[in-house]
Design a protein around this motif. Structure first.
Motif, PDB file in Angstrom:
ATOM      1  N   GLN A  30      36.770   8.889   6.749  1.00 53.97           N
ATOM      2  CA  GLN A  30      35.379   8.271   6.545  1.00 53.97           C
ATOM      3  C   GLN A  30      34.896   9.303   5.150  1.00 53.97           C
ATOM      4  OE1 GLN A  30      36.570   9.743   9.478  1.00 53.97           O
ATOM      5  NE2 GLN A  30      34.885  10.541  10.392  1.00 53.97           N
ATOM      6  N   PRO A  76      22.908  26.185   5.003  1.00 52.29           N
ATOM      7  CA  PRO A  76      22.058  25.651   6.114  1.00 52.29           C
ATOM      8  C   PRO A  76      22.371  24.423   6.591  1.00 52.29           C
ATOM      9  CG  PRO A  76      21.190  25.315   3.742  1.00 52.29           C
ATOM     10  CD  PRO A  76      22.430  26.152   3.219  1.00 52.29           C
ATOM     11  N   ASN A  77      21.748  24.015   7.685  1.00 52.75           N
ATOM     12  CA  ASN A  77      22.134  22.843   8.516  1.00 52.75           C
ATOM     13  C   ASN A  77      22.107  21.629   7.581  1.00 52.75           C
ATOM     14  OD1 ASN A  77      20.314  23.902  11.167  1.00 52.75           O
ATOM     15  ND2 ASN A  77      22.615  24.017  11.060  1.00 52.75           N
ATOM     16  N   GLY A  78      23.274  20.786   7.615  1.00 48.56           N
ATOM     17  CA  GLY A  78      23.221  19.555   6.932  1.00 48.56           C
ATOM     18  C   GLY A  78      23.780  19.783   5.471  1.00 48.56           C
ATOM     19  N   SER A  79      24.035  21.044   5.078  1.00 50.42           N
ATOM     20  CA  SER A  79      24.255  21.110   3.727  1.00 50.42           C
ATOM     21  C   SER A  79      25.648  20.454   3.330  1.00 50.42           C
ATOM     22  CB  SER A  79      24.037  22.686   3.290  1.00 50.42           C
ATOM     23  OG  SER A  79      25.159  23.340   4.058  1.00 50.42           O
ATOM     24  N   GLY A  80      26.551  20.118   4.408  1.00 50.74           N
ATOM     25  CA  GLY A  80      27.796  19.473   3.966  1.00 50.74           C
ATOM     26  C   GLY A  80      29.257  20.448   4.276  1.00 50.74           C
ATOM     27  N   LYS A  81      28.928  21.355   5.166  1.00 48.49           N
ATOM     28  CA  LYS A  81      29.834  22.473   5.654  1.00 48.49           C
ATOM     29  C   LYS A  81      30.965  21.697   6.391  1.00 48.49           C
ATOM     30  CE  LYS A  81      27.294  25.309   7.550  1.00 48.49           C
ATOM     31  NZ  LYS A  81      26.119  24.523   7.353  1.00 48.49           N
ATOM     32  N   SER A  82      30.651  20.876   7.570  1.00 49.79           N
ATOM     33  CA  SER A  82      31.574  20.312   8.327  1.00 49.79           C
ATOM     34  C   SER A  82      32.394  19.289   7.598  1.00 49.79           C
ATOM     35  CB  SER A  82      30.943  19.833   9.468  1.00 49.79           C
ATOM     36  OG  SER A  82      30.508  20.618  10.264  1.00 49.79           O
ATOM     37  N   SER A  83      31.404  18.385   6.688  1.00 49.58           N
ATOM     38  CA  SER A  83      31.954  17.440   6.049  1.00 49.58           C
ATOM     39  C   SER A  83      33.260  17.848   4.834  1.00 49.58           C
ATOM     40  CB  SER A  83      30.948  16.769   4.869  1.00 49.58           C
ATOM     41  OG  SER A  83      29.781  16.410   5.787  1.00 49.58           O
ATOM     42  N   HIS A 105      27.581  30.609  11.067  1.00 49.19           N
ATOM     43  CA  HIS A 105      26.085  30.904  10.890  1.00 49.19           C
ATOM     44  C   HIS A 105      25.608  32.158  11.276  1.00 49.19           C
ATOM     45  CE1 HIS A 105      24.653  26.720   9.818  1.00 49.19           C
ATOM     46  NE2 HIS A 105      25.265  26.385  10.890  1.00 49.19           N
ATOM     47  N   GLU A 142      32.339  26.731  12.724  1.00 50.40           N
ATOM     48  CA  GLU A 142      31.450  27.562  13.640  1.00 50.40           C
ATOM     49  C   GLU A 142      32.162  27.931  15.088  1.00 50.40           C
ATOM     50  OE1 GLU A 142      27.443  26.027  14.424  1.00 50.40           O
ATOM     51  OE2 GLU A 142      27.592  24.982  12.549  1.00 50.40           O
ATOM     52  N   LEU A 178      27.825  13.440  -0.470  1.00 48.16           N
ATOM     53  CA  LEU A 178      27.756  14.605   0.336  1.00 48.16           C
ATOM     54  C   LEU A 178      27.942  15.876  -0.323  1.00 48.16           C
ATOM     55  CD1 LEU A 178      28.752  13.751   3.988  1.00 48.16           C
ATOM     56  CD2 LEU A 178      26.232  13.618   3.184  1.00 48.16           C
ATOM     57  N   LYS A 214      26.624   7.665   0.561  1.00 49.15           N
ATOM     58  CA  LYS A 214      26.009   8.843   0.012  1.00 49.15           C
ATOM     59  C   LYS A 214      26.765   9.917  -0.300  1.00 49.15           C
ATOM     60  CE  LYS A 214      22.642  11.943   2.465  1.00 49.15           C
ATOM     61  NZ  LYS A 214      22.627  12.718   3.741  1.00 49.15           N
ATOM     62  N   GLN A 246      33.802  21.842  15.310  1.00 53.21           N
ATOM     63  CA  GLN A 246      32.686  22.460  15.675  1.00 53.21           C
ATOM     64  C   GLN A 246      32.415  21.738  17.252  1.00 53.21           C
ATOM     65  OE1 GLN A 246      29.250  21.139  13.494  1.00 53.21           O
ATOM     66  NE2 GLN A 246      27.932  22.655  14.384  1.00 53.21           N
ATOM     67  N   VAL A 283      30.003   9.886   2.136  1.00 55.60           N
ATOM     68  CA  VAL A 283      30.132   9.091   3.271  1.00 55.60           C
ATOM     69  C   VAL A 283      29.123   8.079   3.170  1.00 55.60           C
ATOM     70  CG1 VAL A 283      29.843   9.178   5.813  1.00 55.60           C
ATOM     71  CG2 VAL A 283      30.688  11.108   4.655  1.00 55.60           C
ATOM     72  N   GLU A 284      29.470   6.839   3.716  1.00 54.61           N
ATOM     73  CA  GLU A 284      28.625   5.611   3.522  1.00 54.61           C
ATOM     74  C   GLU A 284      27.864   5.530   2.439  1.00 54.61           C
ATOM     75  OE1 GLU A 284      26.463   6.008   7.422  1.00 54.61           O
ATOM     76  OE2 GLU A 284      28.253   5.688   8.452  1.00 54.61           O
TER      77      GLU A 284
HETATM   78  N1  LIG Z   1      30.241  10.200   9.190  1.00 54.24           N
HETATM   79  C1  LIG Z   1      29.162  10.406   8.823  1.00 54.24           C
HETATM   80  N2  LIG Z   1      28.490   9.230   8.491  1.00 54.24           N
HETATM   81  C2  LIG Z   1      26.959   9.568   8.367  1.00 54.24           C
HETATM   82  N3  LIG Z   1      26.517  10.771   7.815  1.00 54.24           N
HETATM   83  C3  LIG Z   1      27.212  12.032   7.836  1.00 54.24           C
HETATM   84  C4  LIG Z   1      28.598  11.619   8.349  1.00 54.24           C
HETATM   85  N4  LIG Z   1      29.174  13.131   8.275  1.00 54.24           N
HETATM   86  C5  LIG Z   1      28.174  13.864   7.719  1.00 54.24           C
HETATM   87  N5  LIG Z   1      27.010  13.156   7.548  1.00 54.24           N
HETATM   88  C6  LIG Z   1      25.788  13.659   7.052  1.00 54.24           C
HETATM   89  O1  LIG Z   1      26.008  14.530   5.854  1.00 54.24           O
HETATM   90  C7  LIG Z   1      25.186  15.529   5.916  1.00 54.24           C
HETATM   91  C8  LIG Z   1      25.951  16.545   6.118  1.00 54.24           C
HETATM   92  O2  LIG Z   1      26.424  16.977   7.144  1.00 54.24           O
HETATM   93  P1  LIG Z   1      27.411  18.266   7.738  1.00 54.24           P
HETATM   94  O3  LIG Z   1      27.835  18.119   9.098  1.00 54.24           O
HETATM   95  O4  LIG Z   1      28.583  18.356   6.894  1.00 54.24           O
HETATM   96  O5  LIG Z   1      26.389  19.476   7.530  1.00 54.24           O
HETATM   97  P2  LIG Z   1      26.664  21.220   8.108  1.00 54.24           P
HETATM   98  O6  LIG Z   1      26.652  21.751   6.916  1.00 54.24           O
HETATM   99  O7  LIG Z   1      28.069  21.270   8.700  1.00 54.24           O
HETATM  100  O8  LIG Z   1      25.602  21.183   9.182  1.00 54.24           O
HETATM  101  P3  LIG Z   1      25.343  22.031  10.643  1.00 54.24           P
HETATM  102  O9  LIG Z   1      25.154  23.517   9.923  1.00 54.24           O
HETATM  103  O10 LIG Z   1      24.110  21.721  11.113  1.00 54.24           O
HETATM  104  O11 LIG Z   1      26.782  21.855  11.306  1.00 54.24           O
HETATM  105  C9  LIG Z   1      24.120  15.593   7.266  1.00 54.24           C
HETATM  106  O12 LIG Z   1      23.244  14.767   6.535  1.00 54.24           O
HETATM  107  C10 LIG Z   1      25.070  14.329   7.994  1.00 54.24           C
HETATM  108  O13 LIG Z   1      24.100  13.623   8.721  1.00 54.24           O
END
Ligand SMILES: Nc1ncnc2c1ncn2[C@@H]1O[C@H](COP(=O)(O)OP(=O)(O)OP(=O)(O)O)[C@@H](O)[C@H]1O
Length: 251
Positions: free
Chosen positions: A55, A38-45, A199, A161, A19, A17, A88, A14-15
């Motif tokens: 995106q 953990p938070n920010g590990s990429g699950k929602s992505s 979680h 979640e 992920l 980076k 979520q 994404v952008e």
């Molecule tokens: N559309 C986007 N634009 C920029 N950064 C993004 C985008 N989507 C995700 N990210 C970044 O990618 C990383 C992973 O985000 P993601 O939401 O997938 O994590 P997660 O594991 O679901 O976290 P959480 O448990 O906090 O919900 C984060 O650093 C987030 O800021």
């Protein structure tokens, strides 16, 4: 048996980076798999990539749904094939009544849907005339999401979640409603399939989960029985993955 979902060496950015890195997994038809991390590990992505949100750029790899390559299919093509998601943080849609949205979804995807029964099951009768999620509390938004999923009746349910913002009583309502969707039509064919981010693991009290993965920094660190993974995460945090005996991925 052919898996309902197969992810092969998927890397996503994404952008610019990166992920998600080299994700491979397979969900057999009728199974429920769980994604921890953990938070920010990429699950929602990962969930949003599976649903086809543009995106999330696929750098490498393939996604197969019901044996069909959907790597570059649009979200509407994926939902037409039988994939559905509960977000979520579901957005509010001003000017669109929940009843109209749910009825429209049902008419396209699941004409047998009975709005009265489903909204009673989720205690959503008094919200049908309101704009979708507008001014809804966190728990009401979640119930609204599950009502929409129920009207779509997808073969693979992606849940991001489902517990967040939901009190214990409503957790039971949501858990049972999801279980009912998964078992709907079970007499004619197998149970539906699900891929769930959690979680707390509360949702797992209502479903029989078959397999779990731990995602750390965009990579699947280990995979095994989801209830065992949850137990280890509760005791040791996510670090246990680095040395864990459960890992199937490690050489
Ligand atoms: N559309 C986007 N634009 C920029 N950064 C993004 C985008 N989507 C995700 N990210 C970044 O990618 C990383 C992973 O985000 P993601 O939401 O997938 O994590 P997660 O594991 O679901 O976290 P959480 O448990 O906090 O919900 C984060 O650093 C987030 O800021």
């Amino acid at each position: 048996m052919q898996p309902i979902l197969e992810i092969r060496h998927l890397s996503v950015s994404v952008e610019n980076k990166l992920l998600l890195k080299d994700i491979s997994l397979s969900i057999p038809e009728g199974q429920t798999h769980v994604l921890f991390g953990p938070n920010g590990s990429g699950k929602s992505s990962l969930m949003l990539t599976l649903m086809g949100f543009p995106q999330y750029r696929i750098e490498e790899g393939q996604i197969l749904f019901k044996g069909k390559d959907i790597t570059h299919s649009s979200p509407s093509e994926r939902s037409a094939l039988g994939m559905g998601i509960a977000f979520q943080s579901p957005p509010a849609i001003k000017g669109l009544k929940l009843e109209n949205l749910v009825s429209e979804i049902a008419s396209r995807f699941y004409p047998e849907f009975v709005l009265e029964d489903a909204s009673r099951e989720l205690s959503m009768e008094s919200y049908l005339h309101r704009d979708v999620n507008h001014g809804f509390s966190g728990g009401e938004r979640k119930r609204s999401e599950i009502l929409q999923l129920s009207a779509q009746n997808p073969d693979l349910i992606l849940l991001d979640e489902p517990e967040s913002g939901v009190d214990i009583e409503n957790m039971k309502t949501i858990g049972e409603a999801i279980r009912n969707i998964l078992h709907r039509g079970a007499r004619e064919k197998r149970t539906k399939s699900a891929f769930i981010i959690t979680h707390t693991g509360y949702i797992l009290d209502y479903l029989a989960a078959d397999w779990g993965y731990v995602l750390v920094d965009g990579q699947i660190q280990c995979e095994n029985n989801p209830y065992e993974l949850l137990r280890l995460i509760e005791i040791n945090g996510f670090q246990f993955c680095e040395t864990c005996e459960l890992s199937k991925n490690k050489e």
